[in-house]
Scaffold this active site. Sequence first.
Site, mmCIF file in Angstrom:
data_model
loop_
_atom_site.group_PDB
_atom_site.id
_atom_site.type_symbol
_atom_site.label_atom_id
_atom_site.label_comp_id
_atom_site.label_asym_id
_atom_site.label_seq_id
_atom_site.Cartn_x
_atom_site.Cartn_y
_atom_site.Cartn_z
ATOM 1 N N ARG A 161 0.868 -1.185 0.000
ATOM 2 C CA ARG A 161 0.000 0.000 0.000
ATOM 3 C C ARG A 161 0.897 1.224 0.000
ATOM 4 N NH1 ARG A 161 -1.862 -3.687 3.832
ATOM 5 N NH2 ARG A 161 -3.979 -4.510 3.474
ATOM 6 N N LYS A 189 -1.977 -3.104 8.117
ATOM 7 C CA LYS A 189 -3.021 -2.691 9.049
ATOM 8 C C LYS A 189 -2.828 -3.378 10.389
ATOM 9 C CE LYS A 189 -6.392 -1.763 5.405
ATOM 10 N NZ LYS A 189 -7.735 -2.054 4.864
ATOM 11 N N HIS A 261 -3.555 2.684 -5.289
ATOM 12 C CA HIS A 261 -3.771 1.237 -5.219
ATOM 13 C C HIS A 261 -3.582 0.541 -6.570
ATOM 14 C CE1 HIS A 261 -4.646 0.217 -1.176
ATOM 15 N NE2 HIS A 261 -5.530 -0.712 -1.430
ATOM 16 N N ARG A 264 -0.774 -1.923 -6.688
ATOM 17 C CA ARG A 264 -1.095 -3.069 -5.817
ATOM 18 C C ARG A 264 -2.056 -4.018 -6.538
ATOM 19 N NH1 ARG A 264 -1.257 -4.733 -0.378
ATOM 20 N NH2 ARG A 264 -3.278 -5.364 0.443
ATOM 21 N N HIS A 287 -3.418 -9.716 3.375
ATOM 22 C CA HIS A 287 -4.851 -9.845 3.638
ATOM 23 C C HIS A 287 -5.079 -10.813 4.792
ATOM 24 C CE1 HIS A 287 -6.084 -8.568 -0.712
ATOM 25 N NE2 HIS A 287 -5.916 -7.536 0.089
ATOM 26 N N TYR A 296 -9.430 -10.960 -6.868
ATOM 27 C CA TYR A 296 -8.509 -10.886 -8.003
ATOM 28 C C TYR A 296 -8.618 -12.113 -8.892
ATOM 29 C CZ TYR A 296 -6.443 -6.971 -5.520
ATOM 30 O OH TYR A 296 -6.256 -5.776 -4.886
#
Length: 317
Positions: A161, A189, A261, A264, A287, A296
Amino acid sequence: MTDNITIPEALQHHVTTYLNHLMIERGLSDNTLAAYRRDLQRYLRYLAQERVDDVTTITAHHLAGFLQALSSGSHNMGNLAQSSVNRVFIAARGWHRFMFLENTTSTNPAAEIKPPKTGQQLPEGLSIDEITRLLDTPPIDTAQGLRDRAMMELLYATGARITEAIDLDVDDIVHLDDDDTTVVRLFGKGSKERIVPLGSYAQRAVDAYLVRGRPKHAAGGKGSPALFLNRFGGRLSRQTGWNVLKQAAEDAEITAEISPHTLRHSFATHLLQGGADVRVVQELLGHASVTTTQIYTQVTADTLREVFAYAHPRAQG
């Protein structure tokens, strides 16, 4: 959205308590916390318009009305896309669940209310040709050009990111002596660390920047450990990183919509198209759930169907 609405202090206090919980207990990033704060302020404005000043008096009727207001734009809620409506509503629902679990309220008025389902938003990436043009755009005879190329090469090579890339320090680029591999320590995150290998193109770009570009920017600063520096020697901002990407896309004559993004998305899509396992891509992207990564696989499946329809002699007829 009008600003002439006074939000009751009691409601504001409960939202602040929830945000502190998200920051301390769940370790959410500053950007994520800011999004929660904006969304919950929207909810508080709605409640104030409904003359609600006590959290214990909020009912499912209020939640349903808020969802309707978000969808219709009434109560000065603005014209939101359905995905934004869902995001705002989910923030409000999480707040109510927290207050119920903390015994602040005796019931959870949001327990039975769900936002309407929306169609799956497929991420947009660039083609390999577009990626090549984009990454080759920054000049390599200036400190800024070396920095910009290194940053974009790193974004595409790691799927980082933009905030993760900007937050990198020089020491987060690690050279492994045993097999001549370079890896990057990314913090996603919740400050969750993941190790991602750096491909040869990106490694060369980063090395060139560290040797010939970064020292020139660092000379004007106070010894920042940041990998990517601005011309004053301080850490590059997220907005500047976005502007770098936007300018490079313009110079490369890429007409597709581009955002921080985009690289990414392209990273994930190209890996899956190349045969990578979805769980490997999940780990590389950071993730928490493979379900997030599987969006994806839909992109690559759509591409396969399109190729099949045009290429197979008995696909149509």
